[in-house]
Design a protein around this motif. Structure first.
Motif, PDB file in Angstrom:
ATOM      1  N   GLN A   1      -8.578  20.328   8.328  1.00 26.73           N
ATOM      2  CA  GLN A   1      -8.091  19.047   7.702  1.00 26.73           C
ATOM      3  C   GLN A   1      -9.199  18.129   7.694  1.00 26.73           C
ATOM      4  N   VAL A   2     -10.096  18.231   8.667  1.00 24.45           N
ATOM      5  CA  VAL A   2     -10.961  17.221   8.815  1.00 24.45           C
ATOM      6  C   VAL A   2     -12.095  17.470   7.742  1.00 24.45           C
TER       7      VAL A   2
ATOM      8  N   SER B   1      -6.137  13.950  10.012  1.00 24.69           N
ATOM      9  CA  SER B   1      -6.510  13.034   8.715  1.00 24.69           C
ATOM     10  C   SER B   1      -6.997  11.722   9.458  1.00 24.69           C
ATOM     11  N   ALA B   2      -6.153  11.135  10.546  1.00 23.22           N
ATOM     12  CA  ALA B   2      -6.658  10.100  11.389  1.00 23.22           C
ATOM     13  C   ALA B   2      -8.198  10.264  11.968  1.00 23.22           C
ATOM     14  N   MET B   3      -8.435  11.541  12.497  1.00 25.22           N
ATOM     15  CA  MET B   3      -9.570  11.546  13.058  1.00 25.22           C
ATOM     16  C   MET B   3     -10.761  11.646  11.965  1.00 25.22           C
ATOM     17  N   CYS B   4     -10.656  12.040  10.936  1.00 24.89           N
ATOM     18  CA  CYS B   4     -11.746  12.157   9.607  1.00 24.89           C
ATOM     19  C   CYS B   4     -12.237  10.939   9.589  1.00 24.89           C
ATOM     20  N   ALA B   5     -11.276   9.920   9.571  1.00 21.22           N
ATOM     21  CA  ALA B   5     -11.694   8.466   9.414  1.00 21.22           C
ATOM     22  C   ALA B   5     -12.943   8.001  10.613  1.00 21.22           C
ATOM     23  N   LEU B   6     -12.517   8.357  11.736  1.00 17.79           N
ATOM     24  CA  LEU B   6     -13.366   8.110  12.685  1.00 17.79           C
ATOM     25  C   LEU B   6     -14.803   8.649  12.617  1.00 17.79           C
TER      26      LEU B   6
ATOM     27  N   MET C   1      -1.400   8.146   8.860  1.00 16.31           N
ATOM     28  CA  MET C   1      -1.086   9.400   9.625  1.00 16.31           C
ATOM     29  C   MET C   1      -1.128   9.764  11.022  1.00 16.31           C
ATOM     30  N   ALA C   2      -1.706   8.677  11.576  1.00 18.59           N
ATOM     31  CA  ALA C   2      -1.657   8.660  13.095  1.00 18.59           C
ATOM     32  C   ALA C   2      -0.423   8.374  13.418  1.00 18.59           C
ATOM     33  N   GLU C   3       0.682   7.490  12.721  1.00 15.28           N
ATOM     34  CA  GLU C   3       1.991   7.229  12.925  1.00 15.28           C
ATOM     35  C   GLU C   3       2.747   8.306  13.054  1.00 15.28           C
ATOM     36  N   VAL C   4       2.847   9.486  12.106  1.00 16.71           N
ATOM     37  CA  VAL C   4       3.510  10.509  12.239  1.00 16.71           C
ATOM     38  C   VAL C   4       3.103  11.644  13.152  1.00 16.71           C
ATOM     39  N   ALA C   5       1.862  11.567  13.506  1.00 18.75           N
ATOM     40  CA  ALA C   5       1.364  12.485  14.511  1.00 18.75           C
ATOM     41  C   ALA C   5       1.874  11.861  16.006  1.00 18.75           C
ATOM     42  N   ALA C   6       1.803  10.567  16.268  1.00 14.39           N
ATOM     43  CA  ALA C   6       2.271   9.998  17.527  1.00 14.39           C
ATOM     44  C   ALA C   6       3.612  10.374  17.656  1.00 14.39           C
ATOM     45  N   LEU C   7       4.413  10.227  16.653  1.00 14.38           N
ATOM     46  CA  LEU C   7       5.871  10.207  16.616  1.00 14.38           C
ATOM     47  C   LEU C   7       6.187  11.640  16.962  1.00 14.38           C
TER      48      LEU C   7
END
Length: 516
Positions: free
Chosen positions: A24-25, A148-153, A304-310
């Protein structure tokens, strides 16, 4: 239960996390990577297609080799393969070397995912098997969204190199956990004397051709390309031969006969469809925010982080629900599909004013639906499989899952092309009709109704035309995204219809498996 095997299982989960991040990243950051290396668009597509081809091939071969060389050795091998190929990628300054390393990355990814289920089902007894299935479900629900969230970082704050270097600490931690916690079994090299070499060749040929066809078809205009025609012929010949070959083998890569069991067939079909439907919670909203709102990855990651965390909340919750004896897993699966359909229909009401905030509720609903669907179908499928059939079932489930990941992206590209053209044409026709009606109502054509370019030659005219073209593109993109959501809702509705007739009732593993 001993603690050491659980540490080994944790190592396999970390290995799966590293593999999903590579997928993904790596794909999300491909534009940045191409810019650094000066690689063109076509070569960039080959970076993706060769990765997914390796992934699908690895998913087909991994379980069989894990039985022969032991699970422990297999996990350590794929961790080393992942770590070495990933750490070398930033230093590969020629396209052939870069493509070879991406292929090895994809192969490592494909090898890893089936091993998660194998390790979870082995080290977690019937009493807590559902938690093992939840570990596997992380690879389909949690890791892709977290990636997807980590890619931004990595790309916006740390550096594009860490898109690949992140595998080094993850693989190191995973290898230490596996080395310490996983038992050292004796290898079964006798299986290699009966190894399915014909099937392996057909997997490389058929699945490699199919995934390449799906990845490059939209770009090469499908059957107007000689390459696509050749790949289609190879796929049509090799894949049926592969299926026939697996029926005849004593120790096949996968066992098609398992599809005669209704719950196994439902599990394969639903997981295949789920990967496509799951794009409604990741790829589609990201596409909307990037194309319509002009967001970069750093602005999208919270969604994307919301879906992952939930998922860390929803998966244990669904485990508790499925573990109740009187609750039918088919109800839970149906509830999940209804949540996904509702989320898709809700998101299909979007317009050009939507931003991240409007997606949050629907993303949460979609996340709950994903947890319900994946865990319930895994429970139904695995309860129908004997322990000695595990490797054959794992390939049977995971190989179509890998293909569906490529197919889902292909479907979205086709929607963007064909529906985008249709919507753009209709918008332009509608704008022209309204303008002509206005001119007639005003008694004819005068200077103020002429196209701006003809009225005067100032730069303001070109700017007006550019603004109009941009408005048409934005509106067409919005309408395509709406169509995407409705199509994915229709996919979920089809699976729901299959749910009503195909699977059978099964009890929680702590009851169903102890009765056998």
């Amino acid at each position: 239960m001993e603690r050491k095997p659980l540490i080994g299982l944790a190592g396999v989960i970390v290995a799966a996390m590293a593999a999903e991040f590579n997928d993904q990243v790596g794909s999300s950051a491909l534009v940045d990577v191409r810019g650094v290396f000066g690689i063109g668009h076509d070569a960039g597509l080959w970076m993706e297609s060769i990765y997914v081809s390796g992934m699908v091939i690895g998913m087909a071969l991994s379980p069989c080799w894990a039985v022969a060389v032991t699970l422990r050795r297999m996990v350590l091998f794929v961790l080393a393969l992942n770590c070495i190929s990933s750490s070398l990628l930033p230093f590969a300054h020629s396209e052939p070397i870069f493509l070879i390393l991406r292929a090895l990355q994809g192969l490592a990814h494909g090898f890893t995912i089936p091993l998660v289920m194998t390790a979870a089902l082995r080290f977690l007894g019937p009493q807590i098997r559902l938690y093992g299935l939840a570990c596997y479900a992380l690879t389909a629900t949690f890791f892709p969204n977290l990636s997807s969230a980590m890619c931004a970082l990595w790309t916006d704050m740390v550096g594009w190199q860490f898109v690949y270097f992140e595998a080094i600490p993850l693989c190191t931690i995973g290898a230490l956990c596996v080395w310490y916690g996983m038992p050292q079994d004796s290898p079964n090299y006798a299986r290699l004397k009966k190894y399915d070499w014909q099937g392996t060749l057909l997997v490389f040929t058929g699945m490699g051709a199919l995934t390449t066809l799906l990845k490059h078809g939209p770009h090469l205009d499908w059957f107007n390309s000689r390459l696509i025609c050749t790949l289609a012929v190879v796929s049509v010949v090799a894949i049926p031969l592969l299926i026939v070959n697996e029926f005849k083998q004593e120790l096949p890569l996968f066992r098609p006969q398992l599809l005669k069991r209704r719950n196994v067939a439902f599990g394969v079909l639903t997981l295949f469809s789920f990967v496509i439907i799951g794009m409604s919670g990741s790829a589609v909203p990201s596409e909307y925010l990037a194309e319509v709102q002009g967001f970069r990855q750093m602005q999208i990651w919270t969604l994307m982080a919301e879906v992952a965390a939930l998922q860390l909340i929803f998966l244990p919750l669904v485990v508790k629900i499925l573990d109740v004896e009187w609750i039918d897993s088919r109800w839970v699966n149906g509830l999940g599909l209804l949540c996904l359909m509702t989320a898709c229909v809700g998101c299909s009401q979007l317009d050009s004013t939507w931003s991240r905030e409007q997606f949050y509720v629907w993303q949460a609903l979609s996340g709950f639906g994903q947890a319900c669907v994946v865990l319930s179908l895994l429970m139904m499928a695995t309860n129908s499989i004997a322990p000695q059939e595990g490797p054959f079932a794992s390939s049977l489930v995971n190989m179509p899952r890998g293909v569906s990941e490529v197919l889902g992206g292909c479907i979205l590209e086709l929607m963007a092309h064909f529906r985008g053209q249709l919507h753009s044409t209709r918008i332009l026709e509608s704008a022209g009709t309204r303008r002509f009606t206005t001119i007639q109502a005003n008694g004819g054509l005068d200077a103020q109704h002429l196209p701006p370019l003809l009225a005067d030659g100032t730069p303001r005219t070109a700017s007006s035309l550019a603004q109009f073209a941009h408005a048409v593109d934005v509106q067409a993109a919005v309408m395509v995204i709406k169509d995407d959501y409705l199509l994915l809702a229709a996919f979920a509705a089809v699976v729901f219809a299959v749910l009503l007739v195909l699977p059978q009732r099964t009890l929680p593993p702590r009851i169903a498996l102890l009765k056998k």
